[in-house]
Scaffold this active site. Structure first.
Site, mmCIF file in Angstrom:
data_model
loop_
_atom_site.group_PDB
_atom_site.id
_atom_site.type_symbol
_atom_site.label_atom_id
_atom_site.label_comp_id
_atom_site.label_asym_id
_atom_site.label_seq_id
_atom_site.Cartn_x
_atom_site.Cartn_y
_atom_site.Cartn_z
ATOM 1 N N ALA A 268 -14.000 10.751 -3.263
ATOM 2 C CA ALA A 268 -13.962 12.202 -2.799
ATOM 3 C C ALA A 268 -12.747 12.385 -2.127
ATOM 4 O O ALA A 268 -12.247 10.919 -1.753
ATOM 5 C CB ALA A 268 -15.102 12.447 -2.018
ATOM 6 N N GLY B 189 -17.106 8.411 -4.528
ATOM 7 C CA GLY B 189 -17.766 9.500 -5.655
ATOM 8 C C GLY B 189 -17.050 9.120 -6.924
ATOM 9 O O GLY B 189 -17.552 9.657 -7.869
ATOM 10 N N GLU C 75 -19.496 6.853 -8.507
ATOM 11 C CA GLU C 75 -20.939 7.639 -8.584
ATOM 12 C C GLU C 75 -20.465 8.745 -9.783
ATOM 13 O O GLU C 75 -21.460 9.261 -10.569
ATOM 14 C CB GLU C 75 -21.049 8.486 -7.234
ATOM 15 C CG GLU C 75 -21.339 7.622 -6.123
ATOM 16 C CD GLU C 75 -21.639 8.332 -4.732
ATOM 17 O OE1 GLU C 75 -20.482 9.057 -4.581
ATOM 18 O OE2 GLU C 75 -22.623 8.391 -4.273
ATOM 19 N N GLU D 36 -17.725 3.439 0.865
ATOM 20 C CA GLU D 36 -17.892 4.269 1.944
ATOM 21 C C GLU D 36 -18.070 3.779 3.348
ATOM 22 O O GLU D 36 -17.560 4.138 4.285
ATOM 23 C CB GLU D 36 -19.148 5.287 1.472
ATOM 24 C CG GLU D 36 -18.773 6.430 0.565
ATOM 25 C CD GLU D 36 -18.802 5.562 -0.995
ATOM 26 O OE1 GLU D 36 -18.942 4.300 -1.068
ATOM 27 O OE2 GLU D 36 -19.045 6.582 -1.994
HETATM 28 N N1 DAK Z 1 -8.937 10.421 -0.839
HETATM 29 C C1 DAK Z 1 -7.791 11.055 -0.635
HETATM 30 N N2 DAK Z 1 -6.666 10.553 -0.861
HETATM 31 C C2 DAK Z 1 -6.535 9.490 -1.502
HETATM 32 C C3 DAK Z 1 -7.632 8.769 -1.862
HETATM 33 C C4 DAK Z 1 -8.957 9.538 -1.481
HETATM 34 N N3 DAK Z 1 -10.215 8.930 -1.807
HETATM 35 N N4 DAK Z 1 -7.528 7.556 -2.655
HETATM 36 C C5 DAK Z 1 -6.064 7.601 -2.583
HETATM 37 N N5 DAK Z 1 -5.695 8.545 -1.958
HETATM 38 C C6 DAK Z 1 -4.370 8.693 -1.518
HETATM 39 C C7 DAK Z 1 -3.612 7.852 -0.466
HETATM 40 O O1 DAK Z 1 -3.825 8.444 0.627
HETATM 41 C C8 DAK Z 1 -2.153 7.843 -0.956
HETATM 42 O O2 DAK Z 1 -1.528 9.202 -0.573
HETATM 43 P P1 DAK Z 1 -0.111 9.293 0.163
HETATM 44 O O3 DAK Z 1 -0.200 8.304 1.514
HETATM 45 O O4 DAK Z 1 0.987 8.635 -0.817
HETATM 46 O O5 DAK Z 1 0.080 10.762 0.592
HETATM 47 C C9 DAK Z 1 -2.196 7.779 -2.668
HETATM 48 O O6 DAK Z 1 -3.468 8.430 -2.948
HETATM 49 C C10 DAK Z 1 -2.031 6.573 -3.179
HETATM 50 O O7 DAK Z 1 -3.032 5.620 -2.695
HETATM 51 P P2 DAK Z 1 -2.565 4.277 -1.897
HETATM 52 O O8 DAK Z 1 -0.978 4.406 -1.239
HETATM 53 O O9 DAK Z 1 -3.513 3.805 -0.870
HETATM 54 O O10 DAK Z 1 -2.452 3.411 -3.277
HETATM 55 P P3 DAK Z 1 -2.811 1.692 -3.406
HETATM 56 O O11 DAK Z 1 -2.628 1.478 -4.745
HETATM 57 O O12 DAK Z 1 -2.206 1.114 -2.041
HETATM 58 O O13 DAK Z 1 -4.592 1.913 -3.043
HETATM 59 C C11 DAK Z 1 -6.981 2.787 -3.414
HETATM 60 C C12 DAK Z 1 -5.406 2.402 -3.951
HETATM 61 C C13 DAK Z 1 -7.585 3.515 -4.302
HETATM 62 C C14 DAK Z 1 -7.296 1.286 -3.412
HETATM 63 C C15 DAK Z 1 -6.697 3.071 -1.922
HETATM 64 O O14 DAK Z 1 -6.180 4.325 -1.946
HETATM 65 C C16 DAK Z 1 -8.034 3.345 -1.372
HETATM 66 O O15 DAK Z 1 -8.833 2.601 -0.819
HETATM 67 N N6 DAK Z 1 -8.410 4.911 -1.244
HETATM 68 C C17 DAK Z 1 -9.718 5.181 -0.858
HETATM 69 C C18 DAK Z 1 -10.916 4.828 -1.497
HETATM 70 C C19 DAK Z 1 -12.239 5.332 -0.823
HETATM 71 O O16 DAK Z 1 -12.434 4.662 0.301
HETATM 72 N N7 DAK Z 1 -13.002 5.870 -1.562
HETATM 73 C C20 DAK Z 1 -14.314 6.400 -1.204
HETATM 74 C C21 DAK Z 1 -14.030 7.773 -0.544
HETATM 75 S S1 DAK Z 1 -15.740 8.446 0.231
HETATM 76 C C22 DAK Z 1 -20.708 13.618 -1.857
HETATM 77 C C23 DAK Z 1 -20.059 13.695 -2.846
HETATM 78 C C24 DAK Z 1 -19.329 12.611 -2.811
HETATM 79 C C25 DAK Z 1 -18.937 11.801 -1.913
HETATM 80 C C26 DAK Z 1 -19.910 11.871 -0.853
HETATM 81 C C27 DAK Z 1 -20.924 12.975 -0.866
HETATM 82 N N8 DAK Z 1 -21.802 14.797 -1.916
HETATM 83 C C28 DAK Z 1 -21.826 15.515 -3.061
HETATM 84 C C29 DAK Z 1 -22.943 14.921 -0.921
HETATM 85 C C30 DAK Z 1 -17.838 10.629 -1.930
HETATM 86 C C31 DAK Z 1 -17.457 9.932 -1.019
HETATM 87 C C32 DAK Z 1 -16.244 9.198 -1.171
HETATM 88 O O17 DAK Z 1 -15.856 9.021 -2.162
#
Ligand code: DAK
Length: 251
Positions: A61, A104, A107, A127
């Site tokens: 997400a 997400g 998921e 998460e």
């Molecule tokens: N959201 C927003 N931006 C994101 C992102 C994300 N999840 N993942 C990556 N980006 C953005 C980065 O901020 C960066 O943007 P800029 O800094 O260039 O502006 C760009 O994408 C490139 O990312 P990186 O520079 O970090 O690239 P790397 O290759 O170094 O790393 C990575 C890639 C995917 C390993 C890293 O970006 C990362 O760890 N991202 C976050 C992964 C994460 O934590 N995902 C879980 C998010 S929480 C629900 C529905 C859904 C959910 C919950 C409830 N309901 C319906 C109730 C879901 C929750 C989640 O998914």
């Protein structure tokens, strides 16, 4: 935020926010849901594929959009509903996953009917690193796929899992070289689309029952679905074609 096209009888939806690793924001999820429902209603489509880029299926997400949300807001502006649209889709949906499928993104892939993974795919529910837990079914579907120990380890530590491990852990149906992923997904979806749409939908429903119900209830429901197929022309055509040694024509 999505690109969609019909290839043969397959509706292909590509998540398209490359600048943020296909982070799933509200608008993308609304567009995805609308496109899935449109393909579900379109007789020209027999199966669907959701895919992303070579680097990212989806990194979760959109954290930037989500970070300032408050509890009352999440309740009042139902941001959950669009995430579940995919569960209403009756036709089979395949996730063709290359690169990261995190949070997400993982998921969403698990909400499809099955996952085909490229050899560079990485799955995870990180998460916990953000101070939250999976919220779109991750704790439930990952646990059913992997079993308690491995799912608990991944969800508690945020560890990512590569494609081969995901295959061994039954999270994905098949792993293929990255260069072949799109073609394999299309070929698989096209095969499904060539079969009896009635039998295909009942098969999907029956397998989902195994996932969502107790064994005895699932077996009882499977029997009802199976017997009802004897009321269709496709059952007659499929079985007659086998006996007559010809290819079945499911019209
Ligand atoms: N959201 C927003 N931006 C994101 C992102 C994300 N999840 N993942 C990556 N980006 C953005 C980065 O901020 C960066 O943007 P800029 O800094 O260039 O502006 C760009 O994408 C490139 O990312 P990186 O520079 O970090 O690239 P790397 O290759 O170094 O790393 C990575 C890639 C995917 C390993 C890293 O970006 C990362 O760890 N991202 C976050 C992964 C994460 O934590 N995902 C879980 C998010 S929480 C629900 C529905 C859904 C959910 C919950 C409830 N309901 C319906 C109730 C879901 C929750 C989640 O998914």
């Amino acid at each position: 935020m999505i690109l969609s096209e019909i290839i043969g009888r397959v509706g292909v939806i590509r998540l398209n926010r490359p600048e943020v690793m296909n982070a799933l924001c509200d608008r993308l999820m609304a567009d995805l849901g609308a496109q899935l429902l449109a393909y579900d209603a379109d007789p020209a489509v027999g199966a669907m594929v959701i895919t992303g880029s070579d680097k990212a299926f989806a990194a979760g997400a959109d954290i930037k959009e989500m970070k300032d949300r408050t509890f009352p807001e999440t309740l009042l502006h139902d941001f959950i509903a669009p995430w579940e649209t995919i569960l209403q889709v009756k036709k089979p949906v395949i996730a063709a996953v290359a690169g990261v499928a995190l949070g997400g993104g993982c998921e969403l892939a698990m909400m499809t009917d099955f996952i085909l993974a490229a050899d560079n795919a990485k799955f995870g529910q990180p998460e916990i690193n953000l101070g939250v837990i999976p919220g779109a079914g991750g704790t439930q579907r990952l646990t059913r796929a992997l079993g308690k120990a491995r799912s608990m380890e991944m969800i508690l530590t945020g560890r990512l899992m590569g494609a081969e491990e995901a295959l061994a852990a039954h999270l994905v149906a098949r792993v293929v070289p990255l260069a072949d992923l799109q073609a394999e997904a299309l070929k698989t979806a096209e095969k499904i689309a060539s079969l009896s749409p009635v039998a295909v939908q009942m098969a999907k429903k029956a397998v989902n029952l195994a996932f969502e119900s107790h064994l005895s209830e699932g077996v009882r429901s499977e029997r009802v679905l199976f017997l009802s197929l004897f009321g269709t022309k496709h059952q007659q055509e499929g079985m007659a074609a086998f006996v007559e040694k010809r290819k079945a024509r499911f019209e």
